[in-house]
Write a protein that holds these residues in place. Structure first.
Motif, PDB file in Angstrom:
ATOM      1  N   ALA A 135      15.009   3.029 -12.033  1.00  0.00           N
ATOM      2  CA  ALA A 135      14.737   1.607 -12.253  1.00  0.00           C
ATOM      3  C   ALA A 135      15.736   0.717 -11.532  1.00  0.00           C
ATOM      4  N   GLU A 136      16.868   1.265 -11.099  1.00  0.00           N
ATOM      5  CA  GLU A 136      17.915   0.470 -10.492  1.00  0.00           C
ATOM      6  C   GLU A 136      17.608   0.119  -9.045  1.00  0.00           C
ATOM      7  N   ARG A 137      16.613   0.732  -8.439  1.00  0.00           N
ATOM      8  CA  ARG A 137      16.348   0.545  -7.023  1.00  0.00           C
ATOM      9  C   ARG A 137      15.359  -0.595  -6.802  1.00  0.00           C
ATOM     10  N   SER A 138      15.836  -1.656  -6.137  1.00  0.00           N
ATOM     11  CA  SER A 138      14.989  -2.833  -5.922  1.00  0.00           C
ATOM     12  C   SER A 138      14.474  -2.923  -4.492  1.00  0.00           C
ATOM     13  N   ALA A 139      14.867  -1.994  -3.643  1.00  0.00           N
ATOM     14  CA  ALA A 139      14.373  -1.952  -2.268  1.00  0.00           C
ATOM     15  C   ALA A 139      14.305  -0.498  -1.836  1.00  0.00           C
ATOM     16  N   SER A 140      13.547  -0.270  -0.770  1.00  0.00           N
ATOM     17  CA  SER A 140      13.438   1.084  -0.238  1.00  0.00           C
ATOM     18  C   SER A 140      14.539   1.297   0.799  1.00  0.00           C
ATOM     19  N   GLY A 141      15.217   2.425   0.718  1.00  0.00           N
ATOM     20  CA  GLY A 141      16.321   2.678   1.636  1.00  0.00           C
ATOM     21  C   GLY A 141      16.188   4.009   2.347  1.00  0.00           C
ATOM     22  N   ASP A 142      16.772   4.085   3.527  1.00  0.00           N
ATOM     23  CA  ASP A 142      16.827   5.322   4.292  1.00  0.00           C
ATOM     24  C   ASP A 142      18.175   5.323   5.000  1.00  0.00           C
ATOM     25  N   GLY A 176       0.679  15.591   4.959  1.00  0.00           N
ATOM     26  CA  GLY A 176       0.469  14.157   4.864  1.00  0.00           C
ATOM     27  C   GLY A 176       1.115  13.583   3.628  1.00  0.00           C
ATOM     28  N   SER A 177       0.771  12.321   3.348  1.00  0.00           N
ATOM     29  CA  SER A 177       1.333  11.605   2.205  1.00  0.00           C
ATOM     30  C   SER A 177       0.217  11.132   1.264  1.00  0.00           C
ATOM     31  N   PRO A 178       0.303  11.490  -0.019  1.00  0.00           N
ATOM     32  CA  PRO A 178      -0.713  11.020  -0.970  1.00  0.00           C
ATOM     33  C   PRO A 178      -0.638   9.526  -1.226  1.00  0.00           C
ATOM     34  N   TYR A 179       0.441   8.884  -0.777  1.00  0.00           N
ATOM     35  CA  TYR A 179       0.581   7.437  -0.967  1.00  0.00           C
ATOM     36  C   TYR A 179      -0.172   6.636   0.089  1.00  0.00           C
ATOM     37  N   GLU A 180      -0.645   7.278   1.154  1.00  0.00           N
ATOM     38  CA  GLU A 180      -1.279   6.521   2.224  1.00  0.00           C
ATOM     39  C   GLU A 180      -2.497   5.748   1.725  1.00  0.00           C
ATOM     40  N   LEU A 181      -3.370   6.400   0.980  1.00  0.00           N
ATOM     41  CA  LEU A 181      -4.570   5.736   0.465  1.00  0.00           C
ATOM     42  C   LEU A 181      -4.527   5.504  -1.043  1.00  0.00           C
ATOM     43  N   GLU A 182      -3.472   5.995  -1.688  1.00  0.00           N
ATOM     44  CA  GLU A 182      -3.392   5.860  -3.138  1.00  0.00           C
ATOM     45  C   GLU A 182      -1.977   5.450  -3.565  1.00  0.00           C
ATOM     46  N   PRO A 183      -1.588   4.216  -3.241  1.00  0.00           N
ATOM     47  CA  PRO A 183      -0.259   3.763  -3.667  1.00  0.00           C
ATOM     48  C   PRO A 183      -0.184   3.664  -5.188  1.00  0.00           C
ATOM     49  N   VAL A 184       1.008   3.848  -5.714  1.00  0.00           N
ATOM     50  CA  VAL A 184       1.225   3.781  -7.158  1.00  0.00           C
ATOM     51  C   VAL A 184       2.220   2.657  -7.440  1.00  0.00           C
ATOM     52  N   ASP A 185       1.900   1.799  -8.387  1.00  0.00           N
ATOM     53  CA  ASP A 185       2.763   0.685  -8.732  1.00  0.00           C
ATOM     54  C   ASP A 185       4.162   1.172  -9.107  1.00  0.00           C
ATOM     55  N   ARG A 186       5.160   0.454  -8.638  1.00  0.00           N
ATOM     56  CA  ARG A 186       6.549   0.846  -8.873  1.00  0.00           C
ATOM     57  C   ARG A 186       6.864   0.995 -10.352  1.00  0.00           C
ATOM     58  N   GLU A 187       6.381   0.081 -11.170  1.00  0.00           N
ATOM     59  CA  GLU A 187       6.680   0.137 -12.603  1.00  0.00           C
ATOM     60  C   GLU A 187       6.060   1.366 -13.264  1.00  0.00           C
TER      61      GLU A 187
END
Length: 398
Positions: free
Chosen positions: A184-191, A158-169
């Motif tokens: 720090a250069e990434r302003s959007a999520s990419g795939d 699973g993903s630990p971010y599902e219930l516990e998101p962490v602020d980008r900063e």
């Protein structure tokens, strides 16, 4: 071995995971996956294995290696481009895999393959843990979890971010502390992969107000001098693209060449909404020049060779196929059954489609089928059909 779904960072330490045994993580080289590696090493994990699956995307080997070295984890790079094209993209082309008539599906194709590679790595390493980094606002969450479930992985995943998101900063700050400043250069999520480049979140969050920076686009970015007019011919054999401009090529090469050849004309961009669980919609941006041309070409050849009623039923079956792939049930029986129906119709879909690309527009100039249902001269066909009817019924029936 017990099976437990991991949904938070807290559960990594409280669910009985042995941090001294191998832990497999899916690693893209992005902010979230890099931060997960950081948190695992900070928690005392001693055998972290980051699995990076190469699908022809943007991330370089040197980039992912640098991050793995900085974090002191084991990196396993798997080149899966050929497998991705043959076992996932080829069926998607046959299925005309367009989501609700808006955009071709993309990550729905890569996630089951990535999950399968992760399970293989975990079994080879005798690992009871597979972690990824999808969050609640990403469909990847249920696609990876669903694929891992269908594949029968009996361990923690699973993903630990599902219930516990962490602020980008916070993620950027903590990674900077170990010398990883580029996050720090990434302003959007990419795939990205060779079939699609996709962007979401960050500055692209709001459907009511969004502008996509031109630098996000690779294949369809503006180039000088602009190409004025170009003709492209794609050949198909039993529904599979087999040639480009008369030269026989593997499907992977056709896709890679078409991304640049079609993209230079500014074609193959998509902006649209996709649903999350609960039918909440989110904005996603895609760049898919080859996908656009190949799917459109195959539809033209299907129209040329299949009966109309057959095509209508196939359109229905395609959306069932898309739904199952979208919901993380690639390995499920319904998608497999849909694929069998779709593949059964491919035997006559042989021929070529020639396009003229110019000024950001595309138009067919030739559709040639080996076993066509079309007529090439309407007046001749009308005369022949009248004569056949006369011979069958005689003049007295008029």
């Amino acid at each position: 071995m017990s099976k437990t779904l991991i949904r938070s960072f807290r559960e990594i330490t409280e669910s009985g995971i042995d941090l001294q045994r191998p832990i497999v993580t899916l690693f893209s080289g992005g902010l979230d996956s890099s931060y997960l590696l950081y948190r695992l090493t900070e928690a005392g994990a001693t055998q972290v294995h980051a699995v990076s699956v190469g699908l022809g995307g943007d991330e370089s080997t040197s980039h992912v290696q640098r991050i793995a070295d900085a974090l002191g984890v084991n990196l396993r790079i798997v080149d899966a481009r050929s497998e991705f094209v043959d076992e996932y993209v080829r069926p998607a082309i046959a299925a005309g895999s367009v989501y609700l008539d808006t955009h071709p599906v993309s990550s729905s194709l890569s996630r089951p393959l990535i999950a399968r590679i992760a399970v293989k790595a975990a079994r080879e390493l005798d690992s009871a843990v597979i972690l990824h980094t999808a969050n609640r606002s990403q469909n990847t969450l249920r696609r990876l979890n669903g694929a891992l479930e269908c594949l029968g992985f009996e361990g923690h995943f699973g993903s630990p971010y599902e219930l516990e998101p962490v602020d980008r900063e916070i993620k950027i700050k903590e990674l900077r502390s170990i010398g990883l400043d580029e996050m720090a250069e990434r302003s959007a999520s990419g795939d990205s992969n060779l079939w699609c480049r996709e962007f979401e979140s960050g500055e692209l969050d709001d459907p009511e107000s969004h502008t996509v920076p031109e630098h996000y686009f690779r294949w369809s970015g503006h180039r000088e001098p602009a190409v004025s007019v170009e003709e492209v011919t794609v050949g198909f054999q039993a529904g599979v693209p087999v040639s480009l401009d008369g030269s026989e090529l593997p499907l992977q090469d056709i896709i890679e060449k078409l991304n640049w050849k079609v993209g230079v004309h500014g074609l193959g961009r998509y902006t649209g909404l996709e649903h999350l669980p609960g039918d909440v919609k989110v904005l996603e941006i895609r760049e898919m020049p080859a996908a656009w041309l190949l799917l459109a070409s195959r539809r033209h050849l299907e129209t040329a060779t299949l009966q109309s009623e057959t095509i209508r039923e196939k359109l229905h079956m395609e959306q069932l196929w898309v739904r199952e792939a979208l919901e993380g049930r690639w390995f499920g029986e319904l998608r497999t059954a849909c694929q069998a129906f779709i593949d059964r119709l491919a035997s006559t879909v042989t021929g070529s489609v020639r396009w003229r690309l110019a000024g950001g527009r595309a138009a067919t100039i030739s559709i040639v089928a080996d076993a066509p249902r079309y007529v090439r001269n309407r007046e001749d066909w009308e005369e022949m059909s009248i004569q056949r009817e006369i011979r069958h019924y005689g003049d007295g029936q008029w």
